[in-house]
Design a protein around this motif. Structure first.
Motif, PDB file in Angstrom:
ATOM      1  N   LEU A 173       0.821  -1.199   0.000  1.00 48.93           N
ATOM      2  CA  LEU A 173       0.000   0.000   0.000  1.00 48.93           C
ATOM      3  C   LEU A 173       0.862   1.259   0.000  1.00 48.93           C
ATOM      4  CD1 LEU A 173      -2.793   1.349   0.188  1.00 48.93           C
ATOM      5  CD2 LEU A 173      -2.642   1.110   2.684  1.00 48.93           C
ATOM      6  N   LEU A 174       1.937   1.247   0.776  1.00 49.93           N
ATOM      7  CA  LEU A 174       2.830   2.403   0.820  1.00 49.93           C
ATOM      8  C   LEU A 174       3.424   2.689  -0.556  1.00 49.93           C
ATOM      9  CD1 LEU A 174       4.746   1.655   4.159  1.00 49.93           C
ATOM     10  CD2 LEU A 174       2.851   3.255   3.816  1.00 49.93           C
ATOM     11  N   HIS A 175       3.869   1.626  -1.243  1.00 47.70           N
ATOM     12  CA  HIS A 175       4.464   1.798  -2.563  1.00 47.70           C
ATOM     13  C   HIS A 175       3.421   2.255  -3.586  1.00 47.70           C
ATOM     14  CE1 HIS A 175       8.341   0.208  -1.361  1.00 47.70           C
ATOM     15  NE2 HIS A 175       7.749  -0.842  -0.818  1.00 47.70           N
ATOM     16  N   CYS A 176       2.195   1.756  -3.451  1.00 48.81           N
ATOM     17  CA  CYS A 176       1.138   2.150  -4.386  1.00 48.81           C
ATOM     18  C   CYS A 176       0.828   3.637  -4.269  1.00 48.81           C
ATOM     19  CB  CYS A 176      -0.130   1.341  -4.129  1.00 48.81           C
ATOM     20  SG  CYS A 176      -0.072  -0.311  -4.812  1.00 48.81           S
ATOM     21  N   ARG A 177       0.723   4.101  -3.042  1.00 50.55           N
ATOM     22  CA  ARG A 177       0.434   5.524  -2.843  1.00 50.55           C
ATOM     23  C   ARG A 177       1.545   6.395  -3.423  1.00 50.55           C
ATOM     24  NH1 ARG A 177      -1.839   4.849   3.335  1.00 50.55           N
ATOM     25  NH2 ARG A 177      -4.071   4.741   2.798  1.00 50.55           N
ATOM     26  N   GLU A 178       2.786   5.981  -3.199  1.00 43.08           N
ATOM     27  CA  GLU A 178       3.902   6.743  -3.746  1.00 43.08           C
ATOM     28  C   GLU A 178       3.890   6.718  -5.271  1.00 43.08           C
ATOM     29  OE1 GLU A 178       7.386   5.063  -2.035  1.00 43.08           O
ATOM     30  OE2 GLU A 178       7.029   5.888  -0.028  1.00 43.08           O
ATOM     31  N   ALA A 179       3.603   5.553  -5.848  1.00 41.06           N
ATOM     32  CA  ALA A 179       3.588   5.431  -7.305  1.00 41.06           C
ATOM     33  C   ALA A 179       2.475   6.278  -7.917  1.00 41.06           C
ATOM     34  CB  ALA A 179       3.419   3.969  -7.711  1.00 41.06           C
ATOM     35  N   LEU A 180       1.286   6.230  -7.332  1.00 43.12           N
ATOM     36  CA  LEU A 180       0.166   7.009  -7.859  1.00 43.12           C
ATOM     37  C   LEU A 180       0.425   8.504  -7.721  1.00 43.12           C
ATOM     38  CD1 LEU A 180      -2.800   4.847  -6.529  1.00 43.12           C
ATOM     39  CD2 LEU A 180      -2.083   5.109  -8.917  1.00 43.12           C
ATOM     40  N   ALA A 181       1.052   8.905  -6.587  1.00 42.04           N
ATOM     41  CA  ALA A 181       1.388  10.315  -6.408  1.00 42.04           C
ATOM     42  C   ALA A 181       2.411  10.771  -7.443  1.00 42.04           C
ATOM     43  CB  ALA A 181       1.920  10.549  -4.998  1.00 42.04           C
ATOM     44  N   ALA A 182       3.391   9.898  -7.728  1.00 45.08           N
ATOM     45  CA  ALA A 182       4.412  10.242  -8.721  1.00 45.08           C
ATOM     46  C   ALA A 182       3.790  10.385 -10.104  1.00 45.08           C
ATOM     47  CB  ALA A 182       5.510   9.184  -8.736  1.00 45.08           C
ATOM     48  N   LEU A 183       2.869   9.485 -10.449  1.00 44.74           N
ATOM     49  CA  LEU A 183       2.194   9.573 -11.742  1.00 44.74           C
ATOM     50  C   LEU A 183       1.368  10.852 -11.841  1.00 44.74           C
ATOM     51  CD1 LEU A 183       1.020   5.868 -12.141  1.00 44.74           C
ATOM     52  CD2 LEU A 183       2.726   7.047 -13.545  1.00 44.74           C
ATOM     53  N   GLU A 184       0.698  11.206 -10.747  1.00 47.89           N
ATOM     54  CA  GLU A 184      -0.107  12.433 -10.740  1.00 47.89           C
ATOM     55  C   GLU A 184       0.782  13.657 -10.889  1.00 47.89           C
ATOM     56  OE1 GLU A 184      -3.335  15.082 -10.465  1.00 47.89           O
ATOM     57  OE2 GLU A 184      -3.110  13.004 -11.075  1.00 47.89           O
ATOM     58  N   HIS A 185       1.925  13.666 -10.199  1.00 43.46           N
ATOM     59  CA  HIS A 185       2.849  14.799 -10.321  1.00 43.46           C
ATOM     60  C   HIS A 185       3.396  14.890 -11.744  1.00 43.46           C
ATOM     61  CE1 HIS A 185       3.671  14.718  -5.714  1.00 43.46           C
ATOM     62  NE2 HIS A 185       2.586  15.384  -6.022  1.00 43.46           N
ATOM     63  N   GLY A 186       3.646  13.733 -12.372  1.00 49.26           N
ATOM     64  CA  GLY A 186       4.101  13.740 -13.752  1.00 49.26           C
ATOM     65  C   GLY A 186       3.050  14.317 -14.684  1.00 49.26           C
ATOM     66  N   ARG A 187       1.803  13.924 -14.466  1.00 51.94           N
ATOM     67  CA  ARG A 187       0.723  14.462 -15.285  1.00 51.94           C
ATOM     68  C   ARG A 187       0.578  15.960 -15.077  1.00 51.94           C
ATOM     69  NH1 ARG A 187      -3.264  16.681 -14.936  1.00 51.94           N
ATOM     70  NH2 ARG A 187      -3.286  16.553 -12.684  1.00 51.94           N
ATOM     71  N   MET A 188       0.716  16.404 -13.820  1.00 55.43           N
ATOM     72  CA  MET A 188       0.626  17.827 -13.523  1.00 55.43           C
ATOM     73  C   MET A 188       1.761  18.600 -14.179  1.00 55.43           C
ATOM     74  SD  MET A 188      -0.503  17.554  -9.501  1.00 55.43           S
ATOM     75  CE  MET A 188      -0.356  19.308  -9.181  1.00 55.43           C
ATOM     76  N   ALA A 189       2.949  17.998 -14.215  1.00 58.86           N
ATOM     77  CA  ALA A 189       4.088  18.661 -14.851  1.00 58.86           C
ATOM     78  C   ALA A 189       3.840  18.849 -16.342  1.00 58.86           C
ATOM     79  CB  ALA A 189       5.360  17.853 -14.618  1.00 58.86           C
ATOM     80  N   LEU A 190       3.250  17.829 -16.987  1.00 63.49           N
ATOM     81  CA  LEU A 190       2.927  17.955 -18.405  1.00 63.49           C
ATOM     82  C   LEU A 190       1.875  19.033 -18.634  1.00 63.49           C
ATOM     83  CD1 LEU A 190       2.809  14.199 -19.496  1.00 63.49           C
ATOM     84  CD2 LEU A 190       4.584  15.882 -20.017  1.00 63.49           C
ATOM     85  N   ALA A 191       0.872  19.061 -17.771  1.00 61.20           N
ATOM     86  CA  ALA A 191      -0.164  20.089 -17.889  1.00 61.20           C
ATOM     87  C   ALA A 191       0.434  21.477 -17.687  1.00 61.20           C
ATOM     88  CB  ALA A 191      -1.282  19.839 -16.869  1.00 61.20           C
ATOM     89  N   SER A 192       1.388  21.576 -16.752  1.00 61.40           N
ATOM     90  CA  SER A 192       2.040  22.858 -16.493  1.00 61.40           C
ATOM     91  C   SER A 192       2.815  23.321 -17.716  1.00 61.40           C
ATOM     92  CB  SER A 192       2.971  22.727 -15.282  1.00 61.40           C
ATOM     93  OG  SER A 192       3.605  23.953 -15.007  1.00 61.40           O
TER      94      SER A 192
END
Length: 305
Positions: A65-84
């Motif tokens: 669960l800890l790794h999943c949360r980190e992975a999903l957060a990283a993917l979201e930050h990546g998507r946000m960076a592209l949107a930025s």
């Protein structure tokens, strides 16, 4: 392994129920159950311990669960960076706002922002508990008071002060305090700030400062309740002029000690770091600055008329 399977796993772990998680994600329980079994098969280990009455994480599931949360957060930050990089106001934004400001002022402003930007999704956390931007996975938070986290990016939204006020019914029954010292003799409506009851009220005039220890029969861990009690005529309230603006403009509350100014306040929009300062955050910042300035100007005009 699909990202949707990871998101489902996190939802099931947090809800403690496959059916509840499926309802949140608009899936059938059978589809959700099949996805969890598929994930366990791919990993080669059970993630949950199942009984006829309960579902809980296995030791492997807790670690995963800890790794999943980190992975999903990283993917979201990546998507946000592209949107930025594209300058597009879109994506998911997790916002923490105090209860009174959030429910009674911020919600219609947020609706307006989302109507302007259909690609924007919002997760809103309301409450007077001070959320940790990092621990609670918050993208932006609205806070009164100077930021204390040196790593956070802080945008000043507006300057104001705390206003002492009471309902006309209370003033008619108990009278209005003429001096700061007289406030202590009244029923004062209290609430907690950062887990401490806000029972020391400060007043300023021409370099003179009065700090008054107050008390009352009513106290709450939700600052909105103090304002509601005040409107109901139960006592004096001492809150941000912004939080009280609608009630003051409508006459449900009346300002007191007009020759004195309450404690100065600054409202900030905070981000955990530069990576979270996306076009969506900047759009939110600009909207908030305009709306807060308009609300305070309307209040000044109403009180001067």
């Amino acid at each position: 392994m699909l990202t949707s399977d990871l998101e489902l796993f996190v939802h099931v772990a947090e809800a403690g129920s496959i059916s509840a998680a499926a309802l949140e994600l608009d899936l059938t329980p059978a589809t959700a159950s099949a996805a969890i079994k598929r994930l366990e098969k791919q990993l080669g280990t059970p993630l949950f311990i199942r009984t006829t009455r309960s579902l809980r994480l296995s030791s492997a599931g807790e670690r995963y669960l800890l790794h999943c949360r980190e992975a999903l957060a990283a993917l979201e930050h990546g998507r946000m960076a592209l949107a930025s990089a594209k300058g597009t106001v879109e994506g998911s934004l997790r916002i923490s706002v105090s209860s009174d400001f959030g429910r009674n002022i911020f919600l219609p402003w947020l609706d307006e922002l989302m109507e302007q930007h259909p690609g924007l999704e919002v997760q809103l956390a309301l409450g007077d508990r001070i959320n940790s931007l990092f621990r609670d996975n918050i993208d932006v938070a609205l806070r009164y008071g100077k930021p204390t986290d040196p790593e956070a990016v802080a945008f000043l939204i507006g300057r104001m002060w705390r206003q002492l006020a009471a309902a006309p019914e209370y003033i008619a029954a108990r009278g209005a305090p003429e001096t700061p010292d007289a406030v202590a003799a009244h029923q004062c409506l209290l609430y907690k700030r950062a887990e401490r009851t806000h029972d020391q009220w400060s007043f300023f005039r021409d370099g003179d400062v009065k700090q008054i220890r107050v008390s009352g029969r009513r106290s709450s861990n939700d600052a909105e309740i103090a304002r509601r009690w005040a409107v109901a005529g139960k006592g004096l309230v001492y809150k941000s002029r912004l939080d009280l603006a609608s009630d003051l403009i409508a006459g449900r509350l009346q300002p007191l000690l007009k020759d004195w100014q309450g404690e100065p306040l600054e409202l900030y929009l905070l981000c955990p770091g530069r990576a979270q300062v996306t076009p969506a955050v900047l759009a939110l910042r600009d909207m908030l600055k305009d709306k807060v300035a308009e609300r305070l100007a309307a209040l000044d005009e109403a009180l001067q008329s």
